[in-house]
Design a protein around this motif. Structure first.
Motif: not given
Length: 192
Positions: A84-88, A90-97
């Motif tokens: 889940l840490e990886t998911v979090i 990735d979700y809160l990454s500059p790339r996703h932003r």
């Protein structure tokens, strides 16, 4: 009258859905018109009604499709043992932003969905409930109710932080929002 190959209708419907999904997430539902969607899809406005009853019908289809894809990613993560840490992170990454058009439909559209008809909100609610259940399944320890509570809190933190990081004009502040939200979401997920 020209005949189309088998599957043409489904392919065209999918294409309209994909174009609308990108445009809605990038520009917002209210700012996107059917004419723009159909022009981008390379189709006439009249062809729209062969596939969807209304813009609201398309909005529901986009939400369900995008959230089903998100749900499938969560299922794949569970099956493949992705933490889940990886998911979090990735979700809160500059790339996703920086990729709203292809990112999480919840973060891109949630403020608008609240103003849509009940049927659209119910479709959204069902999909979000499924995603929350999958997140809760990834939570370490705790009763099902405790894991669900933590999943709701972590997901709300993630969505809100992603929205804030996109909205501010100060790049450094945006990075701080993401970094601090990772810490907060991880703490919530771990029950700290």
């Amino acid at each position: 009258m020209a005949r189309y190959d088998k599957g043409h209708r489904d392919t065209t419907r999918r294409h309209i859905l994909d174009v609308a999904s990108t445009q809605f997430r990038e520009n917002g539902i209210a700012a996107v018109g059917l004419a723009g969607i159909m022009a981008e899809a390379g189709l006439t406005n009249g062809a729209f009604y062969t596939h969807y009853a209304s813009k609201e019908d398309l909005v529901r289809a986009v939400l369900c499709d995008a959230l089903e894809r998100r749900e499938q990613r969560h299922k794949d993560n569970l099956e493949n043992g992705v933490a889940l840490e990886t998911v979090i992170r990735d979700y809160l990454s500059p790339r996703h932003r920086d990729r709203a058009a292809t990112g999480c439909p919840t973060a891109a559209l949630v403020s608008e969905i609240a103003r849509h008809p009940k049927a659209t909100r119910e479709a959204f609610t069902g999909k979000i409930s499924d995603i929350l259940a999958l997140m809760a399944a990834q939570m370490p320890e705790g009763t099902p109710a405790e894991r669900r509570r933590r999943a709701i809190a972590a997901y709300a933190t993630m969505v809100g932080a992603l929205q804030l990081s996109r909205a501010v004009s100060d790049r450094q502040l945006s990075e701080e929002i993401l970094e601090n939200a990772v810490d907060a979401a991880l703490a919530l997920a771990k029950g700290r």
